[in-house]
Design an enzyme around this catalytic site. Structure first.
Site, mmCIF file in Angstrom:
data_model
loop_
_atom_site.group_PDB
_atom_site.id
_atom_site.type_symbol
_atom_site.label_atom_id
_atom_site.label_comp_id
_atom_site.label_asym_id
_atom_site.label_seq_id
_atom_site.Cartn_x
_atom_site.Cartn_y
_atom_site.Cartn_z
ATOM 1 N N ARG A 58 -24.850 -1.938 -9.540
ATOM 2 C CA ARG A 58 -25.170 -0.417 -9.956
ATOM 3 C C ARG A 58 -25.055 -0.356 -11.333
ATOM 4 O O ARG A 58 -25.220 -1.285 -12.056
ATOM 5 C CB ARG A 58 -23.516 0.326 -9.236
ATOM 6 C CG ARG A 58 -22.225 -0.634 -9.809
ATOM 7 C CD ARG A 58 -21.306 0.217 -10.117
ATOM 8 N NE ARG A 58 -21.504 1.080 -11.282
ATOM 9 C CZ ARG A 58 -21.365 0.758 -12.729
ATOM 10 N NH1 ARG A 58 -21.191 -0.606 -12.837
ATOM 11 N NH2 ARG A 58 -21.775 1.542 -13.634
ATOM 12 N N GLY A 59 -25.593 1.190 -11.665
ATOM 13 C CA GLY A 59 -25.914 1.433 -13.096
ATOM 14 C C GLY A 59 -27.185 1.431 -13.276
ATOM 15 O O GLY A 59 -28.023 0.629 -12.631
ATOM 16 N N ALA A 60 -27.926 2.592 -13.734
ATOM 17 C CA ALA A 60 -29.212 2.874 -13.599
ATOM 18 C C ALA A 60 -30.122 1.599 -14.106
ATOM 19 O O ALA A 60 -31.169 1.187 -13.554
ATOM 20 C CB ALA A 60 -29.363 4.270 -14.356
ATOM 21 N N ARG A 101 -31.650 3.993 -3.853
ATOM 22 C CA ARG A 101 -30.879 5.241 -4.651
ATOM 23 C C ARG A 101 -31.754 6.236 -5.217
ATOM 24 O O ARG A 101 -32.627 5.632 -6.301
ATOM 25 C CB ARG A 101 -29.814 4.447 -5.628
ATOM 26 C CG ARG A 101 -29.011 3.482 -5.024
ATOM 27 C CD ARG A 101 -27.567 3.426 -5.993
ATOM 28 N NE ARG A 101 -26.679 4.790 -5.605
ATOM 29 C CZ ARG A 101 -25.351 4.714 -6.513
ATOM 30 N NH1 ARG A 101 -25.501 3.848 -7.309
ATOM 31 N NH2 ARG A 101 -24.884 5.866 -6.738
ATOM 32 N N GLN A 204 -14.871 3.423 -10.866
ATOM 33 C CA GLN A 204 -15.735 2.475 -11.616
ATOM 34 C C GLN A 204 -15.141 2.302 -13.092
ATOM 35 O O GLN A 204 -15.110 1.399 -13.860
ATOM 36 C CB GLN A 204 -17.236 2.911 -11.790
ATOM 37 C CG GLN A 204 -18.073 2.965 -10.729
ATOM 38 C CD GLN A 204 -18.385 4.179 -10.188
ATOM 39 O OE1 GLN A 204 -17.128 4.843 -9.861
ATOM 40 N NE2 GLN A 204 -19.392 4.502 -9.181
ATOM 41 N N ASP A 245 -28.130 8.751 -15.532
ATOM 42 C CA ASP A 245 -29.122 8.090 -14.662
ATOM 43 C C ASP A 245 -30.420 8.727 -14.656
ATOM 44 O O ASP A 245 -31.534 8.297 -14.138
ATOM 45 C CB ASP A 245 -28.435 8.576 -13.100
ATOM 46 C CG ASP A 245 -27.301 7.464 -12.910
ATOM 47 O OD1 ASP A 245 -27.661 6.336 -12.226
ATOM 48 O OD2 ASP A 245 -26.431 7.627 -13.596
ATOM 49 N N ASN A 255 -25.591 12.308 -14.293
ATOM 50 C CA ASN A 255 -24.965 11.290 -14.454
ATOM 51 C C ASN A 255 -23.842 11.330 -13.246
ATOM 52 O O ASN A 255 -23.792 12.049 -12.610
ATOM 53 C CB ASN A 255 -24.180 11.117 -15.930
ATOM 54 C CG ASN A 255 -23.536 9.760 -16.220
ATOM 55 O OD1 ASN A 255 -24.307 8.840 -16.098
ATOM 56 N ND2 ASN A 255 -22.300 9.737 -16.821
ATOM 57 N N LYS A 256 -22.882 10.364 -13.532
ATOM 58 C CA LYS A 256 -21.845 10.224 -12.441
ATOM 59 C C LYS A 256 -21.110 11.411 -12.329
ATOM 60 O O LYS A 256 -20.979 12.077 -13.256
ATOM 61 C CB LYS A 256 -20.876 9.176 -12.797
ATOM 62 C CG LYS A 256 -19.914 8.855 -11.831
ATOM 63 C CD LYS A 256 -20.344 8.433 -10.476
ATOM 64 C CE LYS A 256 -21.272 7.264 -10.623
ATOM 65 N NZ LYS A 256 -21.951 7.126 -9.083
#
Length: 354
Positions: A58-60, A101, A204, A245, A255-256
């Site tokens: 995970r993580g862009a 995603r 996270q 993201d 973003n998150k």
């Protein structure tokens, strides 16, 4: 003081979430951290797509890198005389990877890079795409280290910072974006205190960010997401530092989930707000955050913690996993190309073109 030469990378940059072995992609399984360090071996592009969708990786930036290697794996299943012919046969695999995603632009960006070099390649197209996948990873690491120095230079010595989600080595090729700035700021003795929000529902911040910082010997304090405004009011933090993201042409940033409310609280309390992301996260073709597709995940993710249900049966839940922070709530966007202060359309166009 902002020179990256002042940073001990042996201490601050040793975690790697992805490893290309030459015949498979090995991913540090982030669903199992911090209590178990395990790896997922991906032998096919479909396995990579599933790892991206299931949040094993995970993580862009990291999912973009993984997708690049996913294309290399998909290439093993086809025969083609040149890159153009290979591209036609690989298109279904590319589409499956892209759908894993939808919000993070780095995924589509990395796949577009792979398409571009593949379409121009000759008989050596397999070697060409392998080099491109490695280049995506190498460039991300270099960008992160440079952004760390640029972002740290904005922080006054003695500052406290708050971060959200995980934007460190686990989310990138290494070092991190927002967490890279924090690492650089700690190395240069600009940051005195680090706070991290837990980041429900996947935690996270609690599972990954404070674990990463612990590996570096950085003392970090975990807070409940709902404690952030009270923390800002206390005067203990001068900056909120987050990743992204997708960054739109006007500076709006996806973003998150929970980032938007942090930006609102920061503006109210006079706390500065920094977004840190590589230029691959910038999407100048998207005019504003209103045009971003926000990923909705299984509502069941909200029904419990650590596999233990905490919610009564029959309850409904709404589970968007990203939100959009308006550009006018952001004090600085930091990319490897430089710092965009008070981002708006004109400043973004000056930095990235129309």
């Amino acid at each position: 003081m902002n020179d990256s030469a002042h940073i001990d990378y042996a201490r601050y940059d040793h975690i790697r979430p992805l490893l290309w072995t030459g015949d498979a992609l090995e991913l540090l399984d982030q669903r199992k951290l911090p209590f178990e360090v395990a790896h997922v071996r991906c032998d096919s592009s479909d396995a990579v797509a599933e790892a991206i969708h299931s949040l094993a990786v995970r993580g862009a930036p990291a999912i973009g890198i993984a997708a690049g290697w996913g294309v290399v794996l998909a290439a093993r299943d086809i025969a083609a005389d040149d890159g153009s012919a290979a591209l036609q046969k690989l298109e279904p695999a590319l589409l499956r990877l892209n759908a894993a995603r939808p919000t993070a632009v780095n995924l589509a960006w990395a796949l577009m890079r792979m398409r571009r070099v593949l379409g121009a390649a000759g008989a050596d197209w397999r070697e060409v795409i392998a080099r491109e996948a490695q280049a995506i990873a190498d460039e991300d690491l270099a960008a992160n280290r440079h952004m760390g120095a640029l972002g740290a230079a904005l922080i006054a010595p003695g500052s406290g910072v708050l971060t959200h989600c995980n934007t460190g080595s686990l989310a990138t090729a290494g070092f991190g974006t927002a967490l890279g700035v924090i690492r650089a700021g700690m190395a240069q003795q600009r940051i005195a205190k680090v706070f991290a929000g837990e980041t429900r529902p996947w935690l996270q911040g609690a599972r990954l960010t404070v674990w990463e910082l612990q590996q570096d010997g950085i003392d970090a304090t975990l807070i409940a997401d709902s404690a952030a405004s009270h923390l800002m009011k206390s005067g203990l933090v001068q900056w909120v530092i987050v990743g992204a993201d997708r960054i739109c042409a006007n500076g709006d940033t996806a973003n998150k989930i929970g980032t938007y409310q942090l930006a609102i609280a920061a503006r109210h309390h006079g706390v500065k707000f920094m977004v840190v992301a590589p230029s691959s996260t910038v999407d100048m073709a998207t005019a504003s955050g209103d045009q971003i597709e926000i990923e909705q995940r299984d509502p069941g993710e909200l029904f419990g913690v650590g596999g233990v249900r905490t919610v009564a049966d029959g309850i409904h839940a709404w589970n968007p996993v990203f939100d959009v922070t308006p550009g006018d709530l952001i004090d600085a966007i930091v990319t490897e190309r430089g710092v965009i202060a008070q981002p708006d359309l004109a400043r973004m166009q000056a930095a990235f073109g129309a």
